[in-house]
Write an enzyme that holds these catalytic residues in place. Structure first.
Site, PDB file in Angstrom:
ATOM      1  NE  ARG A   1      -3.931  -2.405   1.927  1.00  0.00           N
ATOM      2  CZ  ARG A   1      -4.817  -2.601   0.991  1.00  0.00           C
ATOM      3  NH1 ARG A   1      -5.116  -1.624   0.249  1.00  0.00           N
ATOM      4  NH2 ARG A   1      -5.381  -3.602   1.004  1.00  0.00           N
ATOM      5  CG  ASP A   2       1.334   5.552  -2.508  1.00  0.00           C
ATOM      6  OD1 ASP A   2       1.996   5.352  -3.342  1.00  0.00           O
ATOM      7  OD2 ASP A   2       1.621   6.504  -1.569  1.00  0.00           O
ATOM      8  CB  ILE A   3       4.116   5.721   2.376  1.00  0.00           C
ATOM      9  CG1 ILE A   3       4.202   5.562   3.969  1.00  0.00           C
ATOM     10  CG2 ILE A   3       4.386   6.995   1.662  1.00  0.00           C
ATOM     11  CD1 ILE A   3       5.509   5.728   4.238  1.00  0.00           C
TER      12      ILE A   3
ATOM     13  CG  HIS B   1       6.232   2.551  -8.945  1.00  0.00           C
ATOM     14  ND1 HIS B   1       7.409   3.252  -9.136  1.00  0.00           N
ATOM     15  CD2 HIS B   1       5.142   3.699  -8.750  1.00  0.00           C
ATOM     16  CE1 HIS B   1       7.436   4.693  -8.981  1.00  0.00           C
ATOM     17  NE2 HIS B   1       6.064   4.887  -8.740  1.00  0.00           N
TER      18      HIS B   1
ATOM     19  CG  HIS C   1       0.678   4.751  -8.906  1.00  0.00           C
ATOM     20  ND1 HIS C   1       0.896   5.490  -7.593  1.00  0.00           N
ATOM     21  CD2 HIS C   1       1.486   5.126  -9.649  1.00  0.00           C
ATOM     22  CE1 HIS C   1       2.008   6.136  -7.660  1.00  0.00           C
ATOM     23  NE2 HIS C   1       2.555   5.963  -8.941  1.00  0.00           N
TER      24      HIS C   1
ATOM     25  CD  GLU D   1       6.864  11.958  -5.895  1.00  0.00           C
ATOM     26  OE1 GLU D   1       6.626  11.133  -4.900  1.00  0.00           O
ATOM     27  OE2 GLU D   1       6.147  12.915  -6.047  1.00  0.00           O
ATOM     28  CB  VAL D   2      10.124   5.697  -6.543  1.00  0.00           C
ATOM     29  CG1 VAL D   2      10.914   4.657  -5.800  1.00  0.00           C
ATOM     30  CG2 VAL D   2       9.738   6.531  -5.208  1.00  0.00           C
TER      31      VAL D   2
ATOM     32  CG  ASN E   1       3.090   8.682 -12.301  1.00  0.00           C
ATOM     33  OD1 ASN E   1       2.058   8.971 -13.075  1.00  0.00           O
ATOM     34  ND2 ASN E   1       2.664   8.869 -11.254  1.00  0.00           N
TER      35      ASN E   1
HETATM   36  P1  AMP Z   1       5.752   7.954  -8.411  1.00  0.00           P
HETATM   37  O1  AMP Z   1       5.381   9.539  -8.362  1.00  0.00           O
HETATM   38  O2  AMP Z   1       4.744   7.313  -9.461  1.00  0.00           O
HETATM   39  O3  AMP Z   1       7.176   7.727  -8.538  1.00  0.00           O
HETATM   40  O4  AMP Z   1       5.261   7.305  -7.141  1.00  0.00           O
HETATM   41  C1  AMP Z   1       5.893   7.084  -6.039  1.00  0.00           C
HETATM   42  C2  AMP Z   1       5.001   6.700  -5.132  1.00  0.00           C
HETATM   43  O5  AMP Z   1       5.567   5.967  -4.116  1.00  0.00           O
HETATM   44  C3  AMP Z   1       4.219   7.897  -4.335  1.00  0.00           C
HETATM   45  O6  AMP Z   1       2.860   7.673  -4.594  1.00  0.00           O
HETATM   46  C4  AMP Z   1       4.570   7.901  -2.957  1.00  0.00           C
HETATM   47  O7  AMP Z   1       3.625   7.988  -1.821  1.00  0.00           O
HETATM   48  C5  AMP Z   1       5.106   6.302  -2.844  1.00  0.00           C
HETATM   49  N1  AMP Z   1       5.795   5.876  -1.718  1.00  0.00           N
HETATM   50  C6  AMP Z   1       7.117   6.603  -1.301  1.00  0.00           C
HETATM   51  N2  AMP Z   1       7.674   5.985  -0.394  1.00  0.00           N
HETATM   52  C7  AMP Z   1       7.051   5.094  -0.046  1.00  0.00           C
HETATM   53  C8  AMP Z   1       7.033   3.804   0.907  1.00  0.00           C
HETATM   54  N3  AMP Z   1       8.199   3.800   1.711  1.00  0.00           N
HETATM   55  N4  AMP Z   1       6.025   3.037   1.012  1.00  0.00           N
HETATM   56  C9  AMP Z   1       5.085   2.932   0.201  1.00  0.00           C
HETATM   57  N5  AMP Z   1       4.872   4.218  -0.699  1.00  0.00           N
HETATM   58  C10 AMP Z   1       5.879   4.954  -0.848  1.00  0.00           C
END
Ligand code: AMP
Length: 118
Positions: free
Chosen positions: A30-32, A101, A103, A96-97, A88
């Site tokens: 689950r997203d944080i 992944h 969503h 961001e990461v 994304n």
């Molecule tokens: P993106 O912008 O598509 O890279 O999405 C990155 C997602 O990772 C965002 O929705 C964040 O809320 C989520 N996220 C970041 N760190 C964590 C974590 N430790 N556990 C779960 N979700 C995370």
């Protein structure tokens, strides 16, 4: 180098997350910072930085990611009303990461896909 991503640490259970599924190819948690009642991320168990980096060798894991998203949507009771699956990619996509992944979002009407311009 970039191989040691935040999500890889979650896959390896080196940092805690609300894991909902794991198999030999993918992990879901689950997203944080959830943007909907259900907001689950499905990631490959190995690092593919972005959708722009996928190759023919990744077809199996990409298919698994979608199938697991569909199964988790069913499990969370989203299938009848529907839901959204999003990836994304890089800067303009708002990624961001840098560990691929998807969503899975649902549990309320999600509105238009993009904020309208002007
Ligand atoms: P993106 O912008 O598509 O890279 O999405 C990155 C997602 O990772 C965002 O929705 C964040 O809320 C989520 N996220 C970041 N760190 C964590 C974590 N430790 N556990 C779960 N979700 C995370």
């Amino acid at each position: 180098m970039s191989q040691d991503t935040l999500f890889l640490k979650i896959v390896r259970k080196e940092i805690p997350a609300d894991l909902v599924y794991q198999d030999d190819l993918v992990t879901a948690f689950r997203d944080i910072n959830p943007q909907a009642p259900t907001h689950i991320l499905v990631v490959p168990n190995h690092v593919i930085p972005t959708l722009a980096d996928v190759t023919e060798n990744d077809e199996q894991v990409l298919g698994r990611m979608l199938r697991v998203a569909s199964q988790l949507a069913q499990k969370d009771g989203l299938a009848e009303d529907g839901y959204r699956v999003m990836i994304n990619c890089r800067d303009h996509g708002g990624q961001e990461v840098y560990h691929l992944h998807l969503h899975l979002l649902g549990g309320r009407p999600l509105g238009p896909m993009l904020a309208r311009r002007g």
